[in-house]
Design a protein around this motif. Sequence first.
Motif, PDB file in Angstrom:
ATOM      1  N   ARG A  32       0.828  -1.204   0.000  1.00 29.35           N
ATOM      2  CA  ARG A  32       0.000   0.000   0.000  1.00 29.35           C
ATOM      3  C   ARG A  32       0.866   1.258   0.000  1.00 29.35           C
ATOM      4  NH1 ARG A  32      -5.443   0.019  -0.859  1.00 29.35           N
ATOM      5  NH2 ARG A  32      -5.808   1.519   0.823  1.00 29.35           N
ATOM      6  N   SER A  33       2.032   1.158   0.641  1.00 28.87           N
ATOM      7  CA  SER A  33       2.928   2.313   0.712  1.00 28.87           C
ATOM      8  C   SER A  33       3.649   2.570  -0.601  1.00 28.87           C
ATOM      9  CB  SER A  33       3.963   2.096   1.812  1.00 28.87           C
ATOM     10  OG  SER A  33       4.836   1.026   1.464  1.00 28.87           O
ATOM     11  N   GLN A  35       6.416   1.199  -1.326  1.00 34.34           N
ATOM     12  CA  GLN A  35       7.843   0.987  -1.085  1.00 34.34           C
ATOM     13  C   GLN A  35       8.238  -0.453  -1.402  1.00 34.34           C
ATOM     14  OE1 GLN A  35       9.610   3.011   2.469  1.00 34.34           O
ATOM     15  NE2 GLN A  35       7.455   3.315   3.048  1.00 34.34           N
TER      16      GLN A  35
END
Length: 498
Positions: A32-33, A35
């Motif tokens: 979700r980030s 990263q």
Amino acid sequence: MAIASDHQTQTVDIPLALDGVQLIGGEWVAARSGQTIDVINPANRELLARIPRSDAEDVELAVRAAEQAFPAWRDLDATSRANLLFRWADLVDQHGSDLDQLERQEVGRPSWGPPRMGSQLRFTAGQADKVQGLSLPTHSPDQLGFTLREPYGVVGAIIPWNAPGPMFVNEVAPAIAAGNCMVIKPAEDAPLTPLALAKLALEAGIPPGVINVVTGYGAEAGSAIPEHPRIRRVGFTGSPATGRLVMEACSRNLTPLHLELGGKSPQVVFPDADLDVAVPAMTAGITLNTGQICAAGSRVVVHRSIHAELVDRLAKQMQQVKVGPWHRDVNMGPLINAKQHERVLGYIELGRDAGAEVVTGGGVPQGADFGNGFFVEPTLFNNVSPDMRIAQEEIFGPVLSIIPVDDEDEAVEVANGTDYGLVASVWTQDLGTAVRMSRRLQAGQVGVNSPLGAGVIGGPFGGYKNSGFGRTMGADSVLDWTQVKTVSMRGATVPPQR
């Protein structure tokens, strides 16, 4: 996807390798980030792939997906679940070469031959429709009592990097065979084989959401699994230090837990041992996977009458171990990462400082084949005292310590004199000695004339003391992922006839 090997070989193309995605609810998604984490080849530090750097938010999504899939998977008859696991096993065998090359590159190990993950899946699948309750005695004939074994629901697991494929199968297969849905986090150093296995599970027809693979760091994605209040059971394999943290997190939600932790396995050698068999086996036992195996026989407890001979023979055998990158014809590859490399070299220095004698090894191999890899020499220490740190603490590297003793009682005291109790081996040709030692050694597995324990099909694997609790791989592995319900039933009362 192309997986790069070291500078001296061509790129190896492995279609099963995935880049930048994890599996949640049957979909291949990023964190979700947004990263990512680099996965590198430990033989040369080259980039293999990137994986999502997930956290508690991603774990929550995986739990929701598992919850959605659970009712239908629970209610599917056990034979149908077993058949899906058999299909999974067939695909694993069909792609055995790809899976082997993928794990070899992310872990750094040389080839061990065809992987046994398919056979373990079949062993587990065969248990799926053997989960049975009991008929219970009752106080009156109009009552019926029985037990049901039911899945927990959504369950979780965290696995290490040293054998990511087999670890994935050992946790996931029995859990889903019992009717649970799984959220599992592989190690960030070696997540590619678990992701590939999950891909094959989907291809086998295992429904979306039954297996969810969330990647990331332990402190972010890993810790979110035992902390999650709707994950009903957890399996963890790793270090005792991390195991304690997982257990503390599970305790807050009263979540049942299985722990498979470290080892400091003794190999007790008696004067009548067949050293022609024992020496090669002990050498292989400490250099297999570069000593990064919890069951590695890292302490040789030897009777003083054959101490000198054993030291000489072990030194010569360890000097013959070929070290190199995964694609070479070698016996031992690199350590997994820079942290582990520093750790193992640090323990070697601790041994020297404590007064133990380095008979062979003790450094970093030099040459073009080793490049920037995390290589270390197979190392043999002599005249180690039982209280030295190299004899007490798990090094997780190719470091073997020799401890001389005078008799059987002292051998037992030294062998049992650590916080661990995972595997122990006994080398003797005397049946009475073998029986006595098998009973006296404090270990979950005892091997007689075997370096890594029993080594049998279906042998339950787990430890005593700080090596953890619970067992995997045995005939009860599916039952361990179920909970027991007692049912008391009385028939309807029939009014008397007038």
